[in-house]
Write an enzyme that holds these catalytic residues in place. Structure first.
Site, PDB file in Angstrom:
ATOM      1  N   ASP A   1       0.975  -1.283   0.049  1.00  0.00           N
ATOM      2  CA  ASP A   1      -0.186  -0.220   0.027  1.00  0.00           C
ATOM      3  C   ASP A   1       0.940   1.325   0.060  1.00  0.00           C
ATOM      4  O   ASP A   1       1.768   1.292   0.846  1.00  0.00           O
ATOM      5  CB  ASP A   1      -0.713   0.089   1.268  1.00  0.00           C
ATOM      6  CG  ASP A   1      -2.065   0.809   1.357  1.00  0.00           C
ATOM      7  OD1 ASP A   1      -2.346   1.352   0.174  1.00  0.00           O
ATOM      8  OD2 ASP A   1      -2.572   1.175   2.444  1.00  0.00           O
TER       9      ASP A   1
ATOM     10  N   GLY B   1      -9.029   5.847   1.694  1.00  0.00           N
ATOM     11  CA  GLY B   1      -9.646   6.797   2.686  1.00  0.00           C
ATOM     12  C   GLY B   1     -10.978   6.213   2.729  1.00  0.00           C
ATOM     13  O   GLY B   1     -12.007   7.300   2.819  1.00  0.00           O
TER      14      GLY B   1
ATOM     15  N   SER C   1     -12.696   4.479   5.024  1.00  0.00           N
ATOM     16  CA  SER C   1     -13.389   3.811   6.049  1.00  0.00           C
ATOM     17  C   SER C   1     -14.528   4.742   6.349  1.00  0.00           C
ATOM     18  O   SER C   1     -14.621   5.942   6.262  1.00  0.00           O
ATOM     19  CB  SER C   1     -12.371   3.868   7.483  1.00  0.00           C
ATOM     20  OG  SER C   1     -11.337   2.862   7.566  1.00  0.00           O
TER      21      SER C   1
HETATM   22  P1  13P Z   1      -8.781   4.877   5.680  1.00  0.00           P
HETATM   23  O1  13P Z   1      -8.114   5.615   6.657  1.00  0.00           O
HETATM   24  O2  13P Z   1     -10.015   5.372   5.461  1.00  0.00           O
HETATM   25  O3  13P Z   1      -9.014   3.480   6.354  1.00  0.00           O
HETATM   26  O4  13P Z   1      -7.979   4.656   4.423  1.00  0.00           O
HETATM   27  C1  13P Z   1      -7.019   3.548   4.275  1.00  0.00           C
HETATM   28  C2  13P Z   1      -6.242   3.590   3.036  1.00  0.00           C
HETATM   29  O5  13P Z   1      -6.532   4.184   2.106  1.00  0.00           O
HETATM   30  C3  13P Z   1      -5.039   2.664   2.974  1.00  0.00           C
HETATM   31  O6  13P Z   1      -4.514   2.998   1.769  1.00  0.00           O
HETATM   32  O1  G3H Z   2      -3.182   4.836   3.628  1.00  0.00           O
HETATM   33  C1  G3H Z   2      -2.412   4.617   4.911  1.00  0.00           C
HETATM   34  C2  G3H Z   2      -2.590   3.251   5.546  1.00  0.00           C
HETATM   35  O2  G3H Z   2      -3.988   3.686   6.494  1.00  0.00           O
HETATM   36  C3  G3H Z   2      -1.339   2.500   6.166  1.00  0.00           C
HETATM   37  O3  G3H Z   2      -1.048   3.593   7.197  1.00  0.00           O
HETATM   38  O4  G3H Z   2       1.358   4.038   6.800  1.00  0.00           O
HETATM   39  O5  G3H Z   2       0.436   4.267   9.081  1.00  0.00           O
HETATM   40  O6  G3H Z   2       0.650   2.088   8.127  1.00  0.00           O
HETATM   41  P1  G3H Z   2       0.406   3.715   7.828  1.00  0.00           P
HETATM   42 ZN    ZN Z   3      -4.422   4.934   1.144  1.00  0.00          ZN
END
Ligand code: 13P
Ligand code: G3H
Ligand code: ZN
Length: 305
Positions: free
Chosen positions: A82, A209, A211
């Protein structure tokens, strides 16, 4: 079942007009909750690690656990990097068994974003690994034209980006943001933009994003002492609309974190005598599994494995 590529999961979702969740994990407990939910829902899933997760847990630990859970669950799970920004980390992921990587060049000028994304796509594809690119800025939008233009993904640029980079999926910006505090006031999202971009690109589109910050999770956290006032997520109805418009991958991290932490707070307050980590973590895993199952049904991936 072995880990499968992101392309295999997301092309199917694109043709079937549904979305698959990409759920972040940094430890065994959350990974097991996601894999367990996939097995119970008969759903594909992307299990996602950020660069921070890799630093925290170690790449070999994450890959071994992911492979073991894919085997045990028998479900099509994709191990996805990610927000890859560091070239060396992306290459390490490709070498160590990730089946999908994201190259996040969204902070770069367009030409630089295209150049680095194309380079990663060539390397990853040669190794049989899928690639997600990103165009636009993950940030809330104000209700004015200049804020929208600097943040939202431009459909013409998206068409060029996809044609020139060869990415398998594209993350777009429609007004969502990472973390628990996505909107200051009422949520403003540019849902019709999804279909416009889809028309020009045809490939699986990704919503970061995403959630929702479920009310019961927030309430439980606040009740047991979390300082989460002002949290606000993407309304579920908007998510469903975005999927109808052509979103095929929905990224969720914050909801799982808040679910785990609020449950942990509750259990710790109810079992202050416990000296067994399993007493504390099992209810957290169960709660995360329930949230993931709910998302799978909402996004339409249940029964699609
Ligand atoms: P949230 O913070 O909304 O869960 O988004 C997660 C995300 O985009 C991870 O790449
Ligand atoms: O998009 C970001 C994810 O929520 C991962 O977050 O870099 O704190 O692990 P992190
Ligand atoms: Zn993200």
């Amino acid at each position: 079942m072995s880990l499968v590529t992101g392309k295999e999961i997301l092309d199917k979702a694109n043709h079937g007009y549904y979305a698959v969740g990409a759920f972040n994990f940094v430890n065994m407990e959350v990974l097991k909750a996601i894999a367990g939910a996939a097995a119970e829902e008969k759903s594909p899933a992307l299990i996602a690690c950020s660069e921070g997760a890799i630093k925290y847990a170690g790449i070999k630990n994450l890959v071994s656990m992911a492979k073991a859970e894919a085997d045990a669950s028998g479900m099509p799970l994709c191990l996805h990097l990610d927000h890859g920004k560091d070239f060396n980390v992306i290459i390490q992921c490709i070498r160590n068994g990730f089946t999908s990587v994201m190259i996040d060049g969204s902070h770069l000028p367009l030409e630089e974003n295209i150049a680095i994304t194309k380079k990663i796509a060539e390397i990853a594809h040669a190794a049989g690994v899928s690639v997600e690119g990103e165009l636009g800025k993950l940030s809330g939008i104000e209700d004015n034209v200049s804020s929208r233009e600097s943040i939202l993904t431009d459909p013409a640029e998206a068409e060029r980006f996809v044609a020139e980079t060869g990415v398998d999926s594209l993350a777009i910006a429609i007004g969502t943001a990472h973390g628990p505090k996505k909107f200051k006031g009422e949520p403003i999202l540019e849902i019709p933009l999804v279909a416009e971009i889809k028309k020009r690109t045809s490939i699986p589109l990704v919503l970061h994003g995403a959630s929702s910050v479920p009310a019961d999770v927030l309430e439980k956290g606040l009740k047991y002492g979390a300082k989460w006032e002002g949290s606000k997520g993407v309304p579920e109805a908007s998510l469903v609309e975005a999927v109808k418009g052509g979103i095929n991958k929905v990224n969720v991290d914050t909801d799982l974190r808040m679910t785990f932490i609020s449950t942990l707070r509750q259990v710790m307050s109810e079992k202050p005598e416990s000296v067994d980590l399993r007493d504390l973590f099992k209810p957290c895993m169960g709660a995360v599994k329930d949230v993931v199952r709910y998302k799978m049904r909402l996004l339409g991936s249940s029964g699609k494995a």
